[in-house]
Design an enzyme around this catalytic site. Sequence first.
Site, PDB file in Angstrom:
ATOM      1  N   GLU A   1      -0.490  -9.395  -0.833  1.00  0.00           N
ATOM      2  CA  GLU A   1      -1.924  -9.708  -0.706  1.00  0.00           C
ATOM      3  C   GLU A   1      -2.583  -9.862  -2.089  1.00  0.00           C
ATOM      4  OE1 GLU A   1      -2.305  -6.452   2.126  1.00  0.00           O
ATOM      5  OE2 GLU A   1      -3.350  -7.826   3.469  1.00  0.00           O
TER       6      GLU A   1
ATOM      7  N   GLU B   1       4.520  -4.762   7.390  1.00  0.00           N
ATOM      8  CA  GLU B   1       3.655  -3.770   8.054  1.00  0.00           C
ATOM      9  C   GLU B   1       3.935  -3.611   9.544  1.00  0.00           C
ATOM     10  OE1 GLU B   1       2.628  -5.991   5.824  1.00  0.00           O
ATOM     11  OE2 GLU B   1       0.956  -5.240   4.619  1.00  0.00           O
TER      12      GLU B   1
ATOM     13  N   ALA C   1       0.850  -1.195   0.000  1.00  0.00           N
ATOM     14  CA  ALA C   1       0.000   0.000   0.000  1.00  0.00           C
ATOM     15  C   ALA C   1       0.887   1.246   0.000  1.00  0.00           C
ATOM     16  CB  ALA C   1      -0.900  -0.007   1.227  1.00  0.00           C
TER      17      ALA C   1
HETATM   18  N1  COA Z   1       4.549   3.219  -0.417  1.00  0.00           N
HETATM   19  C1  COA Z   1       4.944   4.374  -0.983  1.00  0.00           C
HETATM   20  N2  COA Z   1       6.138   4.537  -1.569  1.00  0.00           N
HETATM   21  C2  COA Z   1       6.961   3.487  -1.588  1.00  0.00           C
HETATM   22  C3  COA Z   1       6.625   2.256  -1.013  1.00  0.00           C
HETATM   23  C4  COA Z   1       5.337   2.129  -0.414  1.00  0.00           C
HETATM   24  N3  COA Z   1       4.891   0.987   0.117  1.00  0.00           N
HETATM   25  N4  COA Z   1       7.659   1.398  -1.173  1.00  0.00           N
HETATM   26  C5  COA Z   1       8.597   2.087  -1.838  1.00  0.00           C
HETATM   27  N5  COA Z   1       8.192   3.333  -2.082  1.00  0.00           N
HETATM   28  C6  COA Z   1       8.894   4.407  -2.804  1.00  0.00           C
HETATM   29  C7  COA Z   1      10.008   4.997  -1.958  1.00  0.00           C
HETATM   30  O1  COA Z   1       9.498   5.979  -1.091  1.00  0.00           O
HETATM   31  C8  COA Z   1      10.896   5.571  -3.032  1.00  0.00           C
HETATM   32  O2  COA Z   1      10.338   6.766  -3.497  1.00  0.00           O
HETATM   33  P1  COA Z   1      11.247   8.118  -3.644  1.00  0.00           P
HETATM   34  O3  COA Z   1      12.326   7.708  -4.618  1.00  0.00           O
HETATM   35  O4  COA Z   1      10.316   9.138  -4.152  1.00  0.00           O
HETATM   36  O5  COA Z   1      11.796   8.357  -2.282  1.00  0.00           O
HETATM   37  C9  COA Z   1      10.769   4.561  -4.160  1.00  0.00           C
HETATM   38  O6  COA Z   1       9.567   3.857  -3.929  1.00  0.00           O
HETATM   39  C10 COA Z   1      11.892   3.539  -4.191  1.00  0.00           C
HETATM   40  O7  COA Z   1      11.953   2.937  -2.914  1.00  0.00           O
HETATM   41  P2  COA Z   1      13.311   2.782  -2.089  1.00  0.00           P
HETATM   42  O8  COA Z   1      12.945   2.564  -0.668  1.00  0.00           O
HETATM   43  O9  COA Z   1      14.206   3.902  -2.379  1.00  0.00           O
HETATM   44  O10 COA Z   1      13.883   1.453  -2.748  1.00  0.00           O
HETATM   45  P3  COA Z   1      14.886   0.407  -2.103  1.00  0.00           P
HETATM   46  O11 COA Z   1      15.263  -0.513  -3.197  1.00  0.00           O
HETATM   47  O12 COA Z   1      15.953   1.097  -1.332  1.00  0.00           O
HETATM   48  O13 COA Z   1      14.016  -0.401  -1.019  1.00  0.00           O
HETATM   49  C11 COA Z   1      12.054  -1.600  -0.253  1.00  0.00           C
HETATM   50  C12 COA Z   1      12.967  -1.235  -1.447  1.00  0.00           C
HETATM   51  C13 COA Z   1      10.900  -2.401  -0.816  1.00  0.00           C
HETATM   52  C14 COA Z   1      12.851  -2.468   0.723  1.00  0.00           C
HETATM   53  C15 COA Z   1      11.567  -0.321   0.452  1.00  0.00           C
HETATM   54  O14 COA Z   1      11.087   0.562  -0.514  1.00  0.00           O
HETATM   55  C16 COA Z   1      10.465  -0.549   1.457  1.00  0.00           C
HETATM   56  O15 COA Z   1      10.719  -1.043   2.547  1.00  0.00           O
HETATM   57  N6  COA Z   1       9.218  -0.187   1.108  1.00  0.00           N
HETATM   58  C17 COA Z   1       8.085  -0.249   2.003  1.00  0.00           C
HETATM   59  C18 COA Z   1       7.537  -1.646   2.077  1.00  0.00           C
HETATM   60  C19 COA Z   1       6.390  -1.703   3.044  1.00  0.00           C
HETATM   61  O16 COA Z   1       6.514  -1.399   4.200  1.00  0.00           O
HETATM   62  N7  COA Z   1       5.230  -2.151   2.521  1.00  0.00           N
HETATM   63  C20 COA Z   1       4.015  -2.265   3.319  1.00  0.00           C
HETATM   64  C21 COA Z   1       3.235  -1.018   3.243  1.00  0.00           C
HETATM   65  S1  COA Z   1       1.832  -1.058   4.305  1.00  0.00           S
END
Ligand code: COA
Length: 252
Positions: free
Chosen positions: A111, A131, A63
């Site tokens: 999901e 989450e 999300a």
């Molecule tokens: N919601 C909104 N934006 C997200 C996102 C999410 N769930 N997951 C990644 N992004 C965005 C980041 O903010 C970033 O945007 P920006 O460049 O404008 O800052 C872009 O996607 C790339 O993500 P980044 O974190 O820089 O990539 P990464 O390769 O370093 O890390 C993850 C990848 C997946 C490990 C990391 O993005 C992450 O932990 N995301 C959240 C996952 C999460 O908690 N999901 C459950 C949500 S309820």
Amino acid sequence: MESIVVREETPIGWVILNRPDKLNSINLKMMVEIESALREIINNDKIKVIIFTGSGKAFSAGADISQFKELDPVKAWEFATKGRELMDYIEKYPKPTIAMINGYALGGGLELALSCDLRIASQSAELGFPEINLGIYPGFGGTQRLVRLIGKGRALEIIMLGDRIKADYAEKIGLVNRVVEPSSLEKEVRELALKLAEKPQTAIKLIKTVVNYGNDAPIMSGLTLESLGWGIAFATEDEKKRVDEFLSKRSK
Ligand code: COA
């Protein structure tokens, strides 16, 4: 459509999550677009199988967290309900669905994959429910579908720890059906989709109905549903033709 790409490659319908710069994170707009694409495809008899995937390096990172600050408890409930209803719709969709997990499948992304009939992951994919690290938990059906798919102990481990798991381990615990090399992912998933598309479509629809609704019901209701559906299969041309073919080959 802004946040997804829908591609018709008869008999396959591709639904590609398309916010690669945000790792295909799922916002309200994307949910509405996915639902509307699926509602259109439902009446398209040429499309027999749906493949969900993501553009760029993620299937979907879940999300859209950037929207969370706008959510008060009631709006959060409504957001979760909207997401959950979309996943329910995908799970009960009358055409077979495949999640082609090309990279991260986290949170709502996982999901979505859990709502599909089959999950094929690239060797490089990582899956999980992170989450808990945000002080919440999966809200689009993940707590219920993961337990049913892999059992309570392993599901609780994934949901409570929030660690990302590798594709090979996901296959070992039955979270994905198959893991393939990144370079052959698309080819293998396409072959699988074409194989599914050749199967009798009414029988496929009946199987999905019996498995999905039967599993949620007491076993006697599920078993009864199975016999009823089995009877309905005898009304199809496919059944008549295929049984005749089988028998005529043997009577020669
Ligand atoms: N919601 C909104 N934006 C997200 C996102 C999410 N769930 N997951 C990644 N992004 C965005 C980041 O903010 C970033 O945007 P920006 O460049 O404008 O800052 C872009 O996607 C790339 O993500 P980044 O974190 O820089 O990539 P990464 O390769 O370093 O890390 C993850 C990848 C997946 C490990 C990391 O993005 C992450 O932990 N995301 C959240 C996952 C999460 O908690 N999901 C459950 C949500 S309820």
